[in-house]
Design a protein around this motif. Structure first.
Motif, short mmCIF file in Angstrom:
data_model
loop_
_atom_site.label_atom_id
_atom_site.label_comp_id
_atom_site.label_asym_id
_atom_site.label_seq_id
_atom_site.Cartn_x
_atom_site.Cartn_y
_atom_site.Cartn_z
N ASP A 70 -6.57 6.37 4.00
CA ASP A 70 -7.90 5.98 3.37
C ASP A 70 -7.62 6.44 1.74
N GLU A 71 -6.51 6.88 1.13
CA GLU A 71 -6.33 7.11 0.11
C GLU A 71 -5.02 6.62 -0.48
N GLY A 72 -4.94 5.69 -1.60
CA GLY A 72 -3.53 5.32 -2.07
C GLY A 72 -3.78 4.35 -3.06
N GLU A 73 -2.57 3.60 -3.60
CA GLU A 73 -2.80 2.67 -4.39
C GLU A 73 -2.51 1.18 -3.81
N LEU B 87 1.02 -1.16 0.07
CA LEU B 87 -0.06 -0.16 0.02
C LEU B 87 0.87 1.35 0.03
N ASN B 88 0.71 2.21 -1.10
CA ASN B 88 1.39 3.28 -1.15
C ASN B 88 0.27 4.39 -1.09
N GLY B 89 0.38 5.26 0.16
CA GLY B 89 -0.62 6.20 0.19
C GLY B 89 -0.15 7.47 1.08
N LYS C 225 -5.62 7.60 -8.00
CA LYS C 225 -5.66 7.15 -9.29
C LYS C 225 -4.45 5.96 -9.38
N ALA C 226 -4.88 4.87 -10.18
CA ALA C 226 -3.72 3.85 -10.40
C ALA C 226 -2.71 4.19 -11.22
N LYS C 227 -1.41 3.96 -11.13
CA LYS C 227 -0.39 4.24 -12.17
C LYS C 227 -0.16 2.85 -12.69
N PRO C 228 -0.17 2.90 -14.09
CA PRO C 228 0.28 1.64 -14.91
C PRO C 228 1.57 1.11 -14.49
N THR D 23 -7.34 0.74 -5.72
CA THR D 23 -6.93 2.09 -5.27
C THR D 23 -7.79 2.21 -4.02
N LEU D 24 -7.36 3.22 -3.14
CA LEU D 24 -8.48 3.63 -2.07
C LEU D 24 -8.64 4.92 -2.32
#
Length: 205
Positions: A118-121, A76-78, A143-146, A138-139
């Motif tokens: 509560d926000e992240g990939e 989780l990155n956020g 936005k998800a990064k490809p 995503t949380l």
């Protein structure tokens, strides 16, 4: 699998790595307990005297990784945020994690501040499956990064990518196609393509 299940997996693992950056931009990592998971968010706490707390307040970005006994990983990155009504959250955390009472007995618990993500990939990566399996989520409004690789129309159909793929997740087509859910992101197809048809996904999306 979905984002909520990934968060619950981190809660089940509980002791996971949290990475931040310090005031000099250097990476710092430590083991932190996931205290609560509720409503699409992850909750944890730390004391105000710790460098970890200062880094969260200064920057807020965090990378969390946990691995269970089945070789399933959640990443989780956020961005964290300190919760208002911190005392109420600390009481709730202690209720859900009674072992905390012996570490911070009585009123000493309130040296802790509660934070949430509560926000992240998020990424689920199952190394115990054959072939490996990965999914991204995503949380919140993140936005998800490809990631990984994509085979473009420059493909000449030689099949070298499929022959070299360690997970055998590239199938024949015009162009050939990578099954993203089984891809290691190792880059072997990219390095061996004679036509330069395999590119990083972030370059095409």
């Amino acid at each position: 699998m979905n984002a909520e299940k990934c968060l619950k997996m981190l809660r089940e693992i509980k002791d996971v790595s949290f990475a931040t950056v310090d005031e000099n931009g250097a990476p710092q990592v430590r083991i932190i307990d996931v205290m609560l998971v509720d409503g699409g968010a992850l909750y944890f706490c730390t004391s105000r005297g710790k460098d970890f707390h200062a880094q969260l307040m200064r920057d807020g970005r965090v990378a969390v990784t946990g691995l269970n006994k089945n070789w399933q990983m959640v990443r989780l990155n956020g961005r964290t945020r300190r919760l208002e009504n911190s005392r109420e959250w600390i009481d709730r955390i202690f209720e859900a994690n009674p072992s905390m009472n012996s570490i911070y007995p009585g009123e000493s618990r309130y040296i802790l501040d509660a934070f949430c993500i509560d926000e992240g990939e998020m990424e689920f990566f199952d190394l115990g499956a054959e072939p490996i399996n990965r999914e991204s989520f995503t949380l919140g409004s993140a936005k998800a990064k490809p990631k990984g690789f994509f085979i473009t129309d420059r493909c000449i159909g030689c099949g070298i990518c499929a022959a070299n793929c360690p997970q055998q997740c590239i199938s024949e087509g015009t162009p050939y196609v990578i099954a993203q859910e089984h891809c290691l992101h190792c880059g072997l197809c990219h390095e061996n393509c004679p036509a330069g048809a395999v590119v990083r996904r972030e370059e095409t999306e």
